[in-house]
Design a protein around this motif. Structure first.
Motif, PDB file in Angstrom:
ATOM      1  N   UNK A 156      34.141  -3.947 -35.450  1.00  0.00           N
ATOM      2  CA  UNK A 156      35.122  -2.857 -35.393  1.00  0.00           C
ATOM      3  C   UNK A 156      34.697  -1.713 -36.308  1.00  0.00           C
ATOM      4  N   UNK A 157      34.301  -2.003 -37.542  1.00  0.00           N
ATOM      5  CA  UNK A 157      33.858  -0.963 -38.480  1.00  0.00           C
ATOM      6  C   UNK A 157      32.601  -0.263 -37.970  1.00  0.00           C
ATOM      7  N   UNK A 158      31.682  -1.028 -37.387  1.00  0.00           N
ATOM      8  CA  UNK A 158      30.454  -0.447 -36.855  1.00  0.00           C
ATOM      9  C   UNK A 158      30.755   0.517 -35.713  1.00  0.00           C
ATOM     10  N   UNK A 159      31.652   0.122 -34.814  1.00  0.00           N
ATOM     11  CA  UNK A 159      32.019   1.007 -33.702  1.00  0.00           C
ATOM     12  C   UNK A 159      32.694   2.280 -34.216  1.00  0.00           C
ATOM     13  N   UNK A 160      33.598   2.149 -35.179  1.00  0.00           N
ATOM     14  CA  UNK A 160      34.277   3.324 -35.733  1.00  0.00           C
ATOM     15  C   UNK A 160      33.266   4.257 -36.397  1.00  0.00           C
ATOM     16  N   UNK A 161      32.292   3.711 -37.107  1.00  0.00           N
ATOM     17  CA  UNK A 161      31.256   4.540 -37.740  1.00  0.00           C
ATOM     18  C   UNK A 161      30.413   5.261 -36.694  1.00  0.00           C
ATOM     19  N   UNK A 162      30.063   4.564 -35.610  1.00  0.00           N
ATOM     20  CA  UNK A 162      29.240   5.190 -34.576  1.00  0.00           C
ATOM     21  C   UNK A 162      29.991   6.313 -33.869  1.00  0.00           C
ATOM     22  N   UNK A 163      31.287   6.127 -33.642  1.00  0.00           N
ATOM     23  CA  UNK A 163      32.086   7.206 -33.043  1.00  0.00           C
ATOM     24  C   UNK A 163      32.084   8.413 -33.965  1.00  0.00           C
ATOM     25  N   UNK A 164      32.324   8.184 -35.241  1.00  0.00           N
ATOM     26  CA  UNK A 164      32.398   9.286 -36.198  1.00  0.00           C
ATOM     27  C   UNK A 164      31.078  10.046 -36.283  1.00  0.00           C
ATOM     28  N   UNK A 165      29.964   9.332 -36.388  1.00  0.00           N
ATOM     29  CA  UNK A 165      28.658   9.988 -36.482  1.00  0.00           C
ATOM     30  C   UNK A 165      28.369  10.780 -35.218  1.00  0.00           C
ATOM     31  N   UNK A 166      28.638  10.203 -34.040  1.00  0.00           N
ATOM     32  CA  UNK A 166      28.374  10.912 -32.790  1.00  0.00           C
ATOM     33  C   UNK A 166      29.284  12.119 -32.616  1.00  0.00           C
ATOM     34  N   UNK A 167      30.541  12.025 -33.042  1.00  0.00           N
ATOM     35  CA  UNK A 167      31.442  13.180 -32.976  1.00  0.00           C
ATOM     36  C   UNK A 167      30.957  14.294 -33.910  1.00  0.00           C
ATOM     37  N   UNK A 168      30.503  13.939 -35.095  1.00  0.00           N
ATOM     38  CA  UNK A 168      29.982  14.937 -36.045  1.00  0.00           C
ATOM     39  C   UNK A 168      28.767  15.625 -35.471  1.00  0.00           C
ATOM     40  N   UNK A 169      27.823  14.844 -34.917  1.00  0.00           N
ATOM     41  CA  UNK A 169      26.612  15.436 -34.340  1.00  0.00           C
ATOM     42  C   UNK A 169      26.944  16.329 -33.146  1.00  0.00           C
ATOM     43  N   UNK A 170      27.865  15.896 -32.286  1.00  0.00           N
ATOM     44  CA  UNK A 170      28.244  16.707 -31.129  1.00  0.00           C
ATOM     45  C   UNK A 170      28.915  17.999 -31.579  1.00  0.00           C
ATOM     46  N   UNK A 171      29.783  17.897 -32.578  1.00  0.00           N
ATOM     47  CA  UNK A 171      30.469  19.081 -33.098  1.00  0.00           C
ATOM     48  C   UNK A 171      29.471  20.052 -33.738  1.00  0.00           C
ATOM     49  N   UNK A 172      28.550  19.517 -34.531  1.00  0.00           N
ATOM     50  CA  UNK A 172      27.544  20.358 -35.186  1.00  0.00           C
ATOM     51  C   UNK A 172      26.644  21.024 -34.160  1.00  0.00           C
ATOM     52  N   UNK A 173      26.189  20.261 -33.161  1.00  0.00           N
ATOM     53  CA  UNK A 173      25.311  20.841 -32.144  1.00  0.00           C
ATOM     54  C   UNK A 173      26.033  21.899 -31.321  1.00  0.00           C
ATOM     55  N   UNK A 174      27.330  21.690 -31.041  1.00  0.00           N
ATOM     56  CA  UNK A 174      28.089  22.672 -30.277  1.00  0.00           C
ATOM     57  C   UNK A 174      28.240  23.966 -31.058  1.00  0.00           C
ATOM     58  N   UNK A 175      28.442  23.874 -32.356  1.00  0.00           N
ATOM     59  CA  UNK A 175      28.580  25.083 -33.171  1.00  0.00           C
ATOM     60  C   UNK A 175      27.249  25.770 -33.411  1.00  0.00           C
ATOM     61  N   UNK A 176      26.159  25.015 -33.499  1.00  0.00           N
ATOM     62  CA  UNK A 176      24.864  25.638 -33.763  1.00  0.00           C
ATOM     63  C   UNK A 176      24.321  26.343 -32.527  1.00  0.00           C
TER      64      UNK A 176
END
Length: 184
Positions: A156-176
């Protein structure tokens, strides 16, 4: 210009817009406790065959005993093992993959980038063994169920971490790149 933060010579986060390599985080099967009854049946059948072999009256030959034992072992030991062995769960840095099926293989995937809710259900027996059932739902597709997951809290913790990292990367790439967030 600032240098990317590295860990052991590898960048911790890729530069904006760069493709992210998909890495294996975990691959596992459901908890093997489901095979307990199969193991008990196998022990009982071996004991019964050892006891009755050579002690049956003439109309009941030893070959009938061996055939009956083979049918019981095939139906109550081999088939449950193959069903358990055929279902695998894979977590990568991009998605969750569930593969199952004996004759035909089914494969379902859920991307971390799209985001999803995680719910954990643990019955009494599952809590005793440290297992649980994880349901992943993104609100669009049918929920993805990971049944009898061992070390359910860690997964459960691993899945939550992977969602967070992927959301951060998607958000950063969308803004860049200047594209709107809704197009992802």
């Amino acid at each position: 210009m600032t240098q990317p933060v590295t860990l052991g010579g590898r960048p911790m986060m890729p530069p904006p817009g760069a493709p992210v390599e998909e890495l294996l985080v975990a691959r596992f099967r459901g908890h093997a406790r489901r095979l307990l009854w199969s193991a008990l049946v196998l022990i009982a059948v071996c004991g019964a065959v050892a006891y009755f072999y050579g002690n049956l009256p003439a109309p009941y030959e030893d070959w009938m005993l061996l055939c009956a034992a083979a049918v019981v072992v095939l139906g109550l030991v081999v088939v449950p093992f193959l069903v358990w062995f055929s279902r695998t769960y894979t977590i990568t840095t991009r998605r969750v993959i569930v593969r199952d099926g004996l004759g035909s293989r089914n494969r379902r995937e859920l991307s971390h980038t799209r985001g999803y809710s995680i719910s954990v259900r643990r019955g009494l027996i599952q809590r005793m063994w440290g297992a649980g059932t994880i349901t992943l739902s993104n609100g669009v597709d049918a929920p993805l169920r990971l049944i009898n997951v061992p070390n359910v809290n860690l997964v459960h913790e691993t899945l939550a971490d992977q969602i967070e990292v992927n959301q951060i990367l998607a958000h950063r790439d969308a803004h860049s790149t200047g594209e709107p967030l809704t197009s992802r």
